[in-house]
Design an enzyme around this catalytic site. Structure first.
Site, PDB file in Angstrom:
ATOM      1  N   GLU A 171       0.875  -1.163   0.000  1.00  0.00           N
ATOM      2  CA  GLU A 171       0.000   0.000   0.000  1.00  0.00           C
ATOM      3  C   GLU A 171       0.916   1.218   0.000  1.00  0.00           C
ATOM      4  O   GLU A 171       1.791   1.296   0.869  1.00  0.00           O
ATOM      5  CB  GLU A 171      -0.779  -0.037   1.305  1.00  0.00           C
ATOM      6  CG  GLU A 171      -2.229   0.222   1.193  1.00  0.00           C
ATOM      7  CD  GLU A 171      -2.860   0.134   2.569  1.00  0.00           C
ATOM      8  OE1 GLU A 171      -3.453   1.116   2.985  1.00  0.00           O
ATOM      9  OE2 GLU A 171      -2.738  -0.936   3.212  1.00  0.00           O
ATOM     10  N   ARG A 224       4.860 -13.379   9.395  1.00  0.00           N
ATOM     11  CA  ARG A 224       5.503 -12.061   9.313  1.00  0.00           C
ATOM     12  C   ARG A 224       6.871 -12.103   9.966  1.00  0.00           C
ATOM     13  O   ARG A 224       7.149 -12.943  10.818  1.00  0.00           O
ATOM     14  CB  ARG A 224       4.681 -11.019  10.080  1.00  0.00           C
ATOM     15  CG  ARG A 224       3.427 -10.604   9.402  1.00  0.00           C
ATOM     16  CD  ARG A 224       2.636  -9.707  10.339  1.00  0.00           C
ATOM     17  NE  ARG A 224       3.050  -8.314  10.276  1.00  0.00           N
ATOM     18  CZ  ARG A 224       2.555  -7.432   9.412  1.00  0.00           C
ATOM     19  NH1 ARG A 224       1.655  -7.812   8.534  1.00  0.00           N
ATOM     20  NH2 ARG A 224       2.948  -6.179   9.422  1.00  0.00           N
ATOM     21  N   LYS A 238       3.981   2.417  11.060  1.00  0.00           N
ATOM     22  CA  LYS A 238       4.071   3.697  10.344  1.00  0.00           C
ATOM     23  C   LYS A 238       3.668   4.859  11.234  1.00  0.00           C
ATOM     24  O   LYS A 238       4.294   5.909  11.250  1.00  0.00           O
ATOM     25  CB  LYS A 238       3.133   3.671   9.136  1.00  0.00           C
ATOM     26  CG  LYS A 238       3.642   2.793   8.026  1.00  0.00           C
ATOM     27  CD  LYS A 238       2.563   2.530   6.992  1.00  0.00           C
ATOM     28  CE  LYS A 238       2.977   1.349   6.135  1.00  0.00           C
ATOM     29  NZ  LYS A 238       1.886   0.690   5.453  1.00  0.00           N
TER      30      LYS A 238
END
Ligand code: ATP
Ligand code: MG
Length: 852
Positions: free
Chosen positions: A264, A489, A499
């Site tokens: 993204e 992950r 973020k």
């Protein structure tokens, strides 16, 4: 039927005799003549290189040439003759090297870069049995290895990933036995006492996480062929709702693997993404397939142009080229048509429920009974009209949504009539104001995967439940259904990758920017000087499974350190200088010293530096109080200087009367002129000459030493992470000194990186696939990032070890004039230069761990 092979046949006898003439034994010459194809290849080499008249051939070299002629069927004549020369000159000495040479030349076109060739084939790597032993020992002791059962996996991992590849196999095996015997006792005892358990231990410990020092050739092989990735289906084997979808898919892809990396564009990539990148691009490359870089840009509110550019830059920096760069928004028209089709199939409806109503109908927070809302059963025509209304601006955001009509009885919340489209009055980065409705991730991802004929849709395990809705939607529309497979992950502990949290660190000035070298974003790791191959090596050796990998930052640092050990050139560097005057040599005394840039890796090159009357050593290498276990400099004491012609003895020193600090050492050079030469010193220290005529030393404006940004091991655990910041995470040292070898080295590294980047970039541009599928029409801002050389080359490619200090790289803010001058401009200082060094990692783990 081919004629029977007979050594007496005159033609074959002639071949055999010409093979013997180059040094092959009788039996090898006969063997070489046996297959007509191989024999012809060898004969042509013998003739072309005039080997019969070559004086420097012996049996061993001739054998290597015979194996070369078999292996090099795809090489052209100049390439084959180049390897022959390397064998004759004694540069290529083993079968392993011959194979590496062929492999290297197969992938290179045009002229042959001799340095790159040498590096790829291990030319000049000389390992004594003791060297082999110490490499293996340090590998084994840095791992959790339980016993003899791991010997084979250690040997093959070490051999594939370190320069042991170039060592004689028998010696590697012997050294392995020696290391394991020392650590675990003699082999027989263990084998006899616990036959079953030792077998079990062997299989469980064969999954050891090796840390390696070189490019991850070997891990690639194992990672993509074993475990999670090894078990993935073959293209076409993923089930389809109709058989013709499979046929059409295979026809479109030619049966190749197709993957995609779908970030993204709402932030910079971090270390966790490097795992996804390696898996997506690496898996495709390993199977000779293709990988898309697909910007998943369905959320116009979070996207910014700089992220698009930075994502491509990080992917390329890690070593991968996208087959095509696409955007989910490229498919907005098709996705809209799919949505209409879904409504027509009575598998979607326009709904006007609020968020609360939807939640309540899904059973609410107490997980009660689920029920359908009134809109679910409305006629198709109403939904079609409502959807047009959404598109045409009849509804404000939140007033209408398009929902998939899935299965409310299903236990999986991903099947509870997910939202397909919502109204958003936002302008989109690429489609501008064309759309007022935007598809959700759940609607978009599987359909774009389908349109791009993705064979393996690889993602992280949070999406396991979403697989059911992914497949439901493809089947509902009867389109090709890719198979989604989920891996664990990679989380790094001791740092923050969220973020939102990094944003706050940047905004409040706790770090310089998103690329502050204390962060673990890819731009930060790059700026710090971490080689991309070290990151891939890290990811590869953690392996891929469905489990989450949570790992401390010090482990990453350890991999970087091992990687740099034999790849980074070494320069003399003095962090905190103390002046030394050699009193027993003339004022203008100078001796030029030729030295290797790495004691064990001659391919890294050499430099020449002055050794003169005035020198600098590091303040920490001098003490007033001597002691028995101290071997560096003190009054009356002798110490060796690395690579200098003679040791020095400190005879006296000067003190600054105001600060009382020692500011100068008076020493004599132990060259025999002032009396008997003292015994070999017990310690050697680094030094730099003060010799302005040769431009020595190079003064470093700032040396930035980074420590852990957080005090705790798990800053991400708390929202109060600002309190956890280590106040000493950045130390800046001004005025460090480096030998003048820095200039030519920087120039060389920079030029090489540029050349390589140019080749890669031209190739990427020439192949012409790396443009947005939709071309420029759908790109009103003209911001489709295009591969550029600058994405691959920056100051950080100038990396070195400051001997006995740490590993460093040039910071992006450095100004080094000579780097920008093309071609033959000489290396050296320019007016306006400004040198800033970043510490990549310390030399040893403890020294680098948290200076809190
Ligand atoms: P974050 O939550 O950190 O912002 P994300 O999942 O939103 O990450 P995307 O940009 O959507 O990030 O991710 C692109 C790809 O990278 C996805 O396939 C995602 O699964 C993968 N990815 C993201 N973070 C990790 C991670 N920590 N480890 C492995 N893969 C990851
Ligand atoms: Mg995401």
């Amino acid at each position: 039927m081919p004629p029977k092979f007979s050594p007496d046949d005159p033609a074959i006898a002639a071949l055999i005799s010409s093979f013997k003439a180059i040094g092959l034994t009788d039996s090898k010459a006969i063997e070489a003549a046996r297959s007509p194809k191989n024999a012809a290849a060898l004969k042509s080499l013998v003739d072309r290189a005039d080997l019969t008249n070559e004086e420097n051939l012996d049996e061993k070299k001739a054998t290597l040439i015979a194996s070369l002629s078999n292996a090099a069927t795809k090489l052209d004549d100049p390439a084959r003759l180049y390897v022959v020369r390397a064998v004759i000159d004694g540069k290529i000495k083993s079968g392993e090297q011959v194979l590496a040479a062929v492999k290297f030349l197969e992938t290179r076109g045009g002229s042959i870069d001799s340095n790159a060739f040498d590096a790829a084939c291990g030319v000049g790597v000389e390992l004594t049995p003791d060297d082999i032993y110490s490499i293996l020992k340090s590998l084994v002791t840095s791992q959790r290895i339980e016993g003899w059962g791991s010997l084979q996996s250690v040997l093959s991992a070490a051999k594939n990933a370190t320069k042991l590849r170039w060592a004689p196999p028998l010696e590697v095996k012997n050294a392995g036995d020696r290391v394991f015997t020392e650590l675990f006792g003699p082999k027989e005892v263990i084998d006899k006492s616990k036959p079953k358990e030792s077998k079990k231990a062997a299989s469980s410990s064969s999954k050891i996480e090796m840390q390696v020092e070189s490019v991850p050739d070997a891990p690639e092989r194992t990672m993509f062929e074993e475990g999670f990735l090894g078990k993935l289906h073959k293209p076409g084997d993923n089930p389809q709702i109709k058989p013709e979808l499979r046929e059409a898919h295979l026809a479109a892809t030619g049966g190749k693997v197709f993957t995609r990396f779908p970030p993204e564009p709402n932030g910079y990539l971090h270390i966790g993404h490097s795992k996804a990148i390696y898996i997506d691009f690496g898996y495709a490359a390993h199977h000779k397939g293709h990988c898309y870089l697909r910007y998943d840009d369905t959320n116009p509110e979070a996207e910014e142009g700089r992220y698009f550019e930075s994502i491509l830059q990080s992917v390329r920096w890690l070593g991968f080229e996208p087959w095509k760069i696409t955007y989910s928004s490229d498919y907005f028209d098709q996705l809209h048509a799919f949505a209409v089709e879904l409504i027509k199939r009575n598998k979607a409806y326009v709904c006007h429920c609020t968020g609360e109503e939807i939640n309540a109908n899904r059973g609410g927070d107490n997980h009660g009974a689920r029920k359908a809302c009134a809109h679910r059963s409305r006629p198709i025509s109403e939904s079609l009209k409502g959807f047009d209304g959404m598109r045409d601006g009849k509804y404000k955001s939140g007033e209408a949504i398009l929902r998939m009509k899935q299965d409310l009885e299903n236990g999986n919340p991903q099947m509870w009539d997910l939202i397909a489209y919502r109204v958003l009055n936002a302008s989109h980065h690429r489609t501008g104001t064309k759309w007022r409705i935007y598809p959700t991730y759940d609607f978009t991802h599987c359909l774009v995967d389908s349109m791009e004929s993705i064979s393996h849709s690889l993602c992280t395990t949070e999406f396991v439940q979403a697989r059911e809705s992914y497949e439901w939607l493809c089947d509902a529309l009867e389109v090709y259904k890719p198979r989604q497979s989920e891996f664990g992950r990679l989380n790094l502990q001791g740092t923050i990758t969220s973020k939102r949290k990094i944003q706050r660190l940047v905004r409040d000035g706790h770090v310089l920017d998103w690329d502050d070298p204390r962060l673990y974003t890819l731009v930060a790791l790059r700026r710090r000087g971490v080689p991309p191959a070290a990151i891939l090596s890290f990811v590869a050796h953690l392996g891929v499974s469905t489990a989450l990998t949570s790992i401390q930052t010090v482990r990453l640092d350890q991999t970087i350190r091992s990687y740099l050990e034999n790849t980074a050139p070494r320069l003399l560097m003095v962090l905190k200088p103390l002046k030394v005057i050699l009193v027993n040599v003339p004022e203008d005394y100078v001796q030029m010293v030729d030295k290797q840039l790495h004691p064990k890796v001659p391919e890294l090159g050499k430099t020449t530096i002055p050794f003169s009357r005035e020198l600098f050593i590091d303040i920490d290498d001098f003490r007033l109080q001597d002691s028995k276990d101290y071997f560096r400099l003190a009054p009356g004491k002798t110490v060796g200087l690395f690579q200098a012609p003679h040791p020095i003895t400190c005879t006296s020193y000067k003190v600054d009367p105001t600060t009382n600090e020692v500011v100068e050492l008076i020493c004599s050079l132990e060259d025999g002129s002032a009396g008997p030469i003292p015994p070999k010193p017990k310690a050697f220290i680094q030094w730099v000459a003060n010799h302005p005529p040769s431009g020595s030393p190079v003064v470093v404006d700032e040396t930035r030493i980074f420590n852990q940004l957080f005090k705790s091991d798990n800053p991400a655990a708390s929202d109060d992470f600002i309190k956890d910041i280590n106040p000493n995470s950045l130390e800046v040292v001004k005025g460090a000194l480096v030998e003048i070898g820095l200039w030519p080295l920087a120039k060389k590294l920079f030029t090489e990186a540029r050349q390589e980047a140019e080749l890669r970039t031209n190739k990427a541009l020439k192949e012409g696939e790396v443009v947005s599928q939709s071309g420029s029409t759908n790109d009103p801002h003209g911001d489709t990032p295009v591969p550029t050389i600058d994405q691959l080359v920056g100051n950080e490619c100038v990396r070195f070890q400051g001997l006995r200090v740490a590993y460093f790289a040039l910071d992006k803010e450095s100004i080094v004039g000579c780097l920008d001058e093309k071609d033959d401009a000489s290396a050296g200082a320019r007016t306006g230069d400004r040198i800033i060094l970043n510490r990549i990692v310390s030399l040893k783990e403890d020294a680098g761990k948290k200076a809190v």
